[in-house]
Design a protein around this motif. Structure first.
Motif, short mmCIF file in Angstrom:
data_model
loop_
_atom_site.label_atom_id
_atom_site.label_comp_id
_atom_site.label_asym_id
_atom_site.label_seq_id
_atom_site.Cartn_x
_atom_site.Cartn_y
_atom_site.Cartn_z
N PHE A 132 8.94 8.68 19.00
CA PHE A 132 9.80 7.61 19.50
C PHE A 132 10.81 7.22 18.45
O PHE A 132 10.62 7.43 17.26
N TYR A 133 11.90 6.62 18.92
CA TYR A 133 12.94 6.08 18.05
C TYR A 133 12.90 4.57 18.13
O TYR A 133 12.77 4.00 19.22
N CYS A 134 13.01 3.92 16.98
CA CYS A 134 13.04 2.46 16.92
C CYS A 134 14.40 2.02 16.39
O CYS A 134 14.73 2.30 15.23
N SER A 135 15.15 1.34 17.21
CA SER A 135 16.48 0.89 16.77
C SER A 135 16.37 -0.26 15.78
O SER A 135 17.32 -0.54 15.05
N GLY A 136 15.20 -0.93 15.74
CA GLY A 136 15.03 -2.05 14.83
C GLY A 136 15.11 -1.65 13.37
O GLY A 136 15.53 -2.44 12.52
N ASP A 137 14.71 -0.41 13.06
CA ASP A 137 14.79 0.08 11.68
C ASP A 137 15.53 1.41 11.56
O ASP A 137 15.59 1.99 10.49
N GLN A 138 16.09 1.88 12.68
CA GLN A 138 16.81 3.16 12.73
C GLN A 138 15.96 4.30 12.15
O GLN A 138 16.40 5.08 11.31
N LYS A 139 14.73 4.38 12.67
CA LYS A 139 13.83 5.45 12.26
C LYS A 139 13.23 6.11 13.49
O LYS A 139 13.04 5.45 14.51
N LEU A 140 12.95 7.40 13.40
CA LEU A 140 12.20 8.07 14.45
C LEU A 140 10.84 8.43 13.90
O LEU A 140 10.71 8.81 12.73
#
Length: 292
Positions: A132-140
């Motif tokens: 998954f990708y998390c836009s909150g920390d810009q990490k996948l």
């Protein structure tokens, strides 16, 4: 897909073997499919939706990360290296695509490798959620066991492009975030009823598939890295993670109003379209939803 001699990205955070002590559940269709198919290929495993899955889906499965470190197999180490090479390719491609299209400077995300469970800015999640990708920390976030299971379940053993597509899809969400599309869509979703919010989610997921195809278009044009049958394997995977296919496998019928990622045919079509055109002017956010 040939990766021999390719550079590895340094934007990799290896948390494998570290215990987070996290406990997280997965609910809704994702949990149903994991239980029904005994695989990580769930309807909730791709995209920037982990917060909704974990916090709002209702608990269907729980796991707790055991403490301690462990040795990694040769296969796991090879997968980790290939993931770093694929990430490097996305960095090179999207940096150039952004430059050529006047989209500003591309800021690459970080790839987090984890085991069993992980904490992110989007909340805690187990490996059952899938990449998954998390836009909150810009990490996948990726648990490499997902790819091992994917190889067994879908017969993509030895085909690097199949899981390169998975990574490229998550990078596609980062591209959406970088262009302001992701946050705008999430704002829309928060103001809509569930059925219409799901339709916005489908548009996001299909656009991420399209951007995965755009990446493959320029990656192959530059490096001639795709081999015979690679795109076909990618399309097979796109079919296998379509909402309709997964729901029919899990419960014998599909419920279009509950789709969040798109049908098999839609996912195949948008991945292929991105690969064939490489056109950054194309979007899934125009036209009627029925025509996607």
């Amino acid at each position: 897909m040939r990766l021999d001699g390719r550079r590895k990205s340094t934007n990799v955070e290896d948390r494998r073997g570290l215990s987070t002590g996290a406990k997280a559940g997965i609910g809704g269709i994702g949990g149903i499919i994991i239980i029904a198919l005994m695989t990580f290929m769930s309807g909730g495993n791709l995209g920037d939706v982990v917060t909704n899955v974990v916090q709002n889906g209702g608990l269907s499965m729980q796991t707790e990360t055991p403490a301690g470190q462990r040795e990694f197999t040769e296969e796991e180490q090879q997968l980790a290296e290939e993931c770093a090479q694929i990430l490097a390719s996305t960095e090179d491609v999207w940096t150039e695509v952004f430059r050529q299209n006047g989209l500003g400077e591309y800021q690459p995300p970080t790839l987090v490798l984890f085991t069993n469970s992980v904490n992110s800015a989007c909340g805690s999640a187990t490996a059952a959620v899938g990449p998954f990708y998390c836009s909150g920390d810009q990490k996948l976030y990726v648990d490499l066991s997902f790819f091992t299971e994917m190889k067994r379940q879908l017969g993509v053993q030895g085909n690097t492009f199949a899981y390169a597509y998975v990574i490229a899809h998550e990078i596609g969400h980062h591209v959406e975030y970088s262009l302001g599309i992701l946050n705008k869509a999430h704002q829309q979703m928060s103001q809509l009823d569930k059925t219409r919010a799901n339709q916005v989610s489908v548009r996001l997921e299909l656009l991420a598939d399209y951007y995965a195809g755009v990446w493959a278009h320029y990656e192959d044009a530059k490096n001639h890295s795709l081999e015979y049958g690679d795109m076909e394997k990618g399309l097979e995977l796109a079919k296998a993670i379509g909402d309709d296919w997964l729901q029919k496998k899990a419960q014998g019928y599909s419920q279009p109003e509950s789709f969040t990622h798109g049908t098999s045919e839609q996912r195949k079509r948008w991945l292929k379209r991105g690969f064939e055109t490489g056109n950054m002017q194309t979007t899934t956010f125009v036209g009627n939803y029925e025509d996607l």
